[in-house]
Scaffold this motif. Sequence first.
Motif, short mmCIF file in Angstrom:
data_model
loop_
_atom_site.label_atom_id
_atom_site.label_comp_id
_atom_site.label_asym_id
_atom_site.label_seq_id
_atom_site.Cartn_x
_atom_site.Cartn_y
_atom_site.Cartn_z
N MET A 210 0.87 -1.17 0.00
CA MET A 210 0.00 0.00 0.00
C MET A 210 0.91 1.23 0.00
O MET A 210 1.63 1.49 0.98
CB MET A 210 -0.88 0.01 1.24
CG MET A 210 -1.69 -1.26 1.44
SD MET A 210 -3.24 -1.17 0.56
CE MET A 210 -4.05 -2.63 1.24
N VAL A 211 0.89 1.99 -1.09
CA VAL A 211 1.88 3.05 -1.29
C VAL A 211 1.18 4.42 -1.29
O VAL A 211 0.41 4.74 -2.20
CB VAL A 211 2.63 2.84 -2.62
CG1 VAL A 211 3.63 3.97 -2.85
CG2 VAL A 211 3.33 1.49 -2.64
N PRO A 212 1.44 5.27 -0.29
CA PRO A 212 0.87 6.62 -0.29
C PRO A 212 1.54 7.48 -1.35
O PRO A 212 2.76 7.51 -1.46
CB PRO A 212 1.16 7.13 1.13
CG PRO A 212 2.33 6.34 1.59
CD PRO A 212 2.25 5.00 0.92
N VAL A 213 0.72 8.20 -2.12
CA VAL A 213 1.25 8.88 -3.30
C VAL A 213 0.40 10.10 -3.62
O VAL A 213 -0.81 10.15 -3.31
CB VAL A 213 1.27 7.90 -4.51
CG1 VAL A 213 -0.11 7.37 -4.82
CG2 VAL A 213 1.91 8.53 -5.73
N ALA A 214 1.02 11.09 -4.25
CA ALA A 214 0.30 12.27 -4.75
C ALA A 214 1.11 12.88 -5.88
O ALA A 214 2.35 12.94 -5.82
CB ALA A 214 0.07 13.29 -3.66
N LEU A 215 0.42 13.35 -6.90
CA LEU A 215 1.05 14.08 -7.99
C LEU A 215 1.38 15.50 -7.55
O LEU A 215 0.62 16.13 -6.81
CB LEU A 215 0.11 14.13 -9.19
CG LEU A 215 0.00 12.84 -10.02
CD1 LEU A 215 -1.29 12.85 -10.83
CD2 LEU A 215 1.21 12.70 -10.94
N ALA A 216 2.50 16.01 -8.01
CA ALA A 216 2.88 17.39 -7.71
C ALA A 216 1.95 18.36 -8.42
O ALA A 216 1.50 18.11 -9.54
CB ALA A 216 4.32 17.64 -8.14
N ALA A 217 1.64 19.46 -7.75
CA ALA A 217 0.81 20.52 -8.33
C ALA A 217 1.13 21.82 -7.61
O ALA A 217 1.53 21.81 -6.43
CB ALA A 217 -0.67 20.18 -8.21
N PRO A 218 0.97 22.99 -8.31
CA PRO A 218 1.35 24.27 -7.70
C PRO A 218 0.60 24.59 -6.41
O PRO A 218 1.13 25.29 -5.54
CB PRO A 218 1.00 25.29 -8.80
CG PRO A 218 1.02 24.50 -10.07
CD PRO A 218 0.55 23.13 -9.71
N ASP A 219 -0.65 24.13 -6.27
CA ASP A 219 -1.45 24.48 -5.10
C ASP A 219 -1.30 23.47 -3.96
O ASP A 219 -2.07 23.49 -3.01
CB ASP A 219 -2.92 24.58 -5.48
CG ASP A 219 -3.50 23.27 -6.00
OD1 ASP A 219 -2.71 22.39 -6.40
OD2 ASP A 219 -4.74 23.12 -5.99
N ARG A 220 -0.30 22.59 -4.05
CA ARG A 220 -0.17 21.53 -3.07
C ARG A 220 1.09 21.68 -2.23
O ARG A 220 2.16 21.99 -2.75
CB ARG A 220 -0.14 20.16 -3.77
CG ARG A 220 -1.47 19.82 -4.42
CD ARG A 220 -1.44 18.44 -5.04
NE ARG A 220 -2.78 18.03 -5.46
CZ ARG A 220 -3.08 16.86 -5.99
NH1 ARG A 220 -2.11 15.95 -6.18
NH2 ARG A 220 -4.32 16.57 -6.32
N ASP A 221 0.94 21.42 -0.93
CA ASP A 221 2.07 21.36 -0.01
C ASP A 221 2.36 19.88 0.24
O ASP A 221 1.58 19.20 0.91
CB ASP A 221 1.70 22.07 1.29
CG ASP A 221 2.84 22.06 2.30
OD1 ASP A 221 3.77 21.23 2.16
OD2 ASP A 221 2.79 22.86 3.25
N PRO A 222 3.45 19.36 -0.29
CA PRO A 222 3.71 17.93 -0.15
C PRO A 222 3.83 17.47 1.30
O PRO A 222 3.44 16.35 1.64
CB PRO A 222 5.02 17.72 -0.92
CG PRO A 222 5.63 19.07 -1.03
CD PRO A 222 4.51 20.04 -1.07
N VAL A 223 4.36 18.34 2.16
CA VAL A 223 4.50 17.96 3.57
C VAL A 223 3.13 17.76 4.21
O VAL A 223 2.89 16.78 4.94
CB VAL A 223 5.31 19.02 4.34
CG1 VAL A 223 5.30 18.75 5.83
CG2 VAL A 223 6.74 19.06 3.81
N GLN A 224 2.21 18.66 3.93
CA GLN A 224 0.86 18.52 4.48
C GLN A 224 0.16 17.28 3.92
O GLN A 224 -0.60 16.61 4.63
CB GLN A 224 0.04 19.78 4.21
CG GLN A 224 0.51 21.00 4.99
CD GLN A 224 0.60 20.74 6.49
OE1 GLN A 224 -0.36 20.21 7.08
NE2 GLN A 224 1.72 21.09 7.09
N LEU A 225 0.40 16.96 2.66
CA LEU A 225 -0.17 15.74 2.08
C LEU A 225 0.39 14.50 2.78
O LEU A 225 -0.36 13.57 3.11
CB LEU A 225 0.14 15.68 0.58
CG LEU A 225 -0.73 16.54 -0.33
CD1 LEU A 225 -0.08 16.67 -1.70
CD2 LEU A 225 -2.13 15.94 -0.46
N ALA A 226 1.70 14.49 3.01
CA ALA A 226 2.32 13.34 3.67
C ALA A 226 1.77 13.16 5.08
O ALA A 226 1.50 12.04 5.52
CB ALA A 226 3.83 13.51 3.69
#
Length: 332
Positions: A210-226
């Motif tokens: 089970m792999v947590p994942v998200a595509l990069a986008a200008p309106d996204r904060d990767p740390v908050q997604l993680a």
Amino acid sequence: MTAYSVLVPFVPSRPEQILPFAGLVHWTGAHRLWQGQSLATESHQGFAHAAGAGFRVPAGLGVTLMPLRHPTEAALQARSLSLMTGESVLAGYGPGAPSVQQALLGAPYRSPLTAAREYLTAVRSALTGSPDVLDGEYVHQEALLRAMPGPKVELGLGVLRPGMARVAGEVADAAITWLTPARYLRDHIVPAVRESAQKAGRPAPRVVAMVPVALAAPDRDPVQLALASNRNHLRAQHYRDMLRRGGVDLPDDVPEGTGPPGADEAVQGKALIAGDAFLYGEPDELLAKFDAFREAGVDEIVLNVTGVAHLFGPQTATQELRKLLALLDLVV
């Protein structure tokens, strides 16, 4: 060839909420639809509702808590789901945290490995209609179910450390992992599964990540997604130990149960991303990161976009999964 599957990225509170994700599996090349353990709504019933709505798809349960149900009941639920949907079921089980064992059983398992071995053996015995009486340290079971023809029901075991991976090699059809970096799987889990299966004289179980994942986008904060995807796991010492062994540079621990461990949540989120425990990036970057799991010996990657769902909602999560499946050439 590595298969790609879809995780329902939240706990449905209404049955229709699962349908867009079942539709993704139904209409694309995604292999299976997965749900995790829920104490709000029962996952088996969600799959059955989707089948009744016309989306009959292979189901994955990853992972159901062993203390919640007797192995005979677990076998009956898994078999019923396969018969109601007409599709295969991969039913994963795990002992859960010691606090869960205490709450449901009155005391934690003295040996979670023994408990898991007995439990999966009993579920398989019930599915096959074996007349054997099982009288172990944790499980007593006498034959109540008879074997029935129908779609395949396979048994998985939730795996975080090499000890449980070896149990999976002995008795499971699949070892199911969560938040495990590819290098940790390559160096610790996959070898333990394969070596144990070889000693037991049986084919090695598949490895499902089970792999947590998200595509990069200008309106996204990767740390908050993680953090939105994995904040609770970062509070558990056994996950933190696994992540460190997998090369994730987490800050020092504080006593469990006293709040988010470490000096700063943001530091932990950055560590998950830098250590490829949470995958974030542009399409080409994600393809390379998926390749690392394939090269580590993973047979099935389950796309986990819970961070996207928590921050942006179910509709955006559905769109995210479709983009990822298209990136993997699984959308016709």
